[in-house]
Write an enzyme that holds these catalytic residues in place. Structure first.
Site, mmCIF file in Angstrom:
data_model
loop_
_atom_site.group_PDB
_atom_site.id
_atom_site.type_symbol
_atom_site.label_atom_id
_atom_site.label_comp_id
_atom_site.label_asym_id
_atom_site.label_seq_id
_atom_site.Cartn_x
_atom_site.Cartn_y
_atom_site.Cartn_z
ATOM 1 N N GLU A 22 11.222 -8.501 -4.526
ATOM 2 C CA GLU A 22 11.689 -7.275 -3.841
ATOM 3 C C GLU A 22 13.179 -7.384 -3.534
ATOM 4 O OE1 GLU A 22 7.485 -6.078 -1.645
ATOM 5 O OE2 GLU A 22 8.945 -7.219 -0.531
ATOM 6 N N SER A 26 0.824 -1.213 0.000
ATOM 7 C CA SER A 26 0.000 0.000 0.000
ATOM 8 C C SER A 26 0.860 1.266 0.000
ATOM 9 C CB SER A 26 -0.949 -0.003 1.200
ATOM 10 O OG SER A 26 -0.222 -0.110 2.409
ATOM 11 N N THR A 27 1.991 1.253 0.709
ATOM 12 C CA THR A 27 2.852 2.445 0.728
ATOM 13 C C THR A 27 3.518 2.617 -0.633
ATOM 14 O OG1 THR A 27 3.295 1.777 3.009
ATOM 15 C CG2 THR A 27 4.493 3.682 2.193
ATOM 16 N N LYS A 83 10.018 -8.011 5.513
ATOM 17 C CA LYS A 83 9.180 -7.666 4.368
ATOM 18 C C LYS A 83 8.498 -8.941 3.868
ATOM 19 C CE LYS A 83 10.701 -5.112 1.142
ATOM 20 N NZ LYS A 83 9.308 -4.596 1.144
ATOM 21 N N GLY A 84 7.470 -8.742 3.043
ATOM 22 C CA GLY A 84 6.800 -9.906 2.467
ATOM 23 C C GLY A 84 5.355 -10.042 2.883
ATOM 24 N N ALA A 132 7.887 -1.589 4.233
ATOM 25 C CA ALA A 132 8.373 -2.670 5.102
ATOM 26 C C ALA A 132 7.289 -2.990 6.120
ATOM 27 C CB ALA A 132 9.647 -2.244 5.827
#
Ligand code: 5RP
Length: 223
Positions: free
Chosen positions: A103, A30-31, A94-95, A83
């Protein structure tokens, strides 16, 4: 300020790290989506982007931004991504969006990793957020046993009643209950398990810059 407003603020701040005329590495989530929307406003000043997921590639194209294959690129000046957790040293989990492998690949060719996140993602100790591990489907059970032996509680990520399948045709195991004191060591240890594609620990190559959204504005950290 809402969490989304903080994400928007860091996405806007990340534009300062975009080098005109270059190809930009773009993350997922989303970021990262807010960042893509900002990138769309200056699309004529960049050559294009390398995407870390099919979803990101689709959003970039919807903004009219050219998407390049990483195989055609030698290096990237910058990779910009969110993150799930980040430490004051720049190590990350992350993930959460299941894109950890791509990524990590795109980040590996970037000179600078700019992490954009709302301030709630800053933690002293990684592991409260379940650690994602991408696995080859036939190895799911054996990898889960190895992760249990490391002290975690592995859970296969399920979507719509079935194992979630990543862009790479693999599964995700989320590992709960880890208190990660030595992220770089654990990253190497989990990556060494046969059947693991990638672990969502980004410590050996962590972030270089952190842009964190707070009620007082964007906090910049250099690692
Ligand atoms: C996706 C990721 C994302 O960067 C992470 O999950 C953060 O997502 P969001 O920006 O939606 O909070 O690693 O695989």
């Amino acid at each position: 300020m809402t969490q989304d407003e903080m994400k928007q603020a860091v996405a806007r701040a990340a534009i300062d790290y975009v080098v005109p005329g270059e190809i930009i590495g773009v993350g997922t989530g989303s970021t990262a989506n807010f960042f893509i929307d900002e990138l769309g406003k200056i699309k004529d000043s960049i050559k294009g982007a390398v995407a870390s997921s099919e979803a990101t590639a689709e959003r970039l194209r919807a903004h009219g931004i050219a998407v390049f294959d990483l195989n055609d690129i030698d290096a990237l000046s910058v990779y910009i991504d969110g993150a799930d957790e980040i430490t004051p040293q720049g190590a990350m989990i992350k993930g959460g969006g299941a894109a950890l492998t791509r990524e990590k690949i795109v980040a590996s060719v970037a000179r600078q990793f700019v992490c954009i996140a709302d301030g709630s993602k800053l933690v002293d100790l990684l592991g409260n957020f379940p650690l994602p591990v991408e696995v080859i489907p036939m190895a799911q059970a054996v990898v889960a046993r190895r992760l249990t032996a490391l002290g975690g509680q592995p859970r296969l990520r399920i979507r719509d009643g079935k194992p979630l399948v990543t862009d790479n045709g693999c599964y995700i195991i989320d590992v709960l209950g880890l208190k990660i004191q030595h992220p770089a060591e654990l990253e190497a240890q989990i990556n060494d398990i046969v059947g693991v594609v990638t672990v969502g620990l980004f410590a050996r190559r962590g972030a270089d810059i952190g842009l964190l959204g707070t009620a007082e504005g964007v906090r910049r950290l250099t690692f």
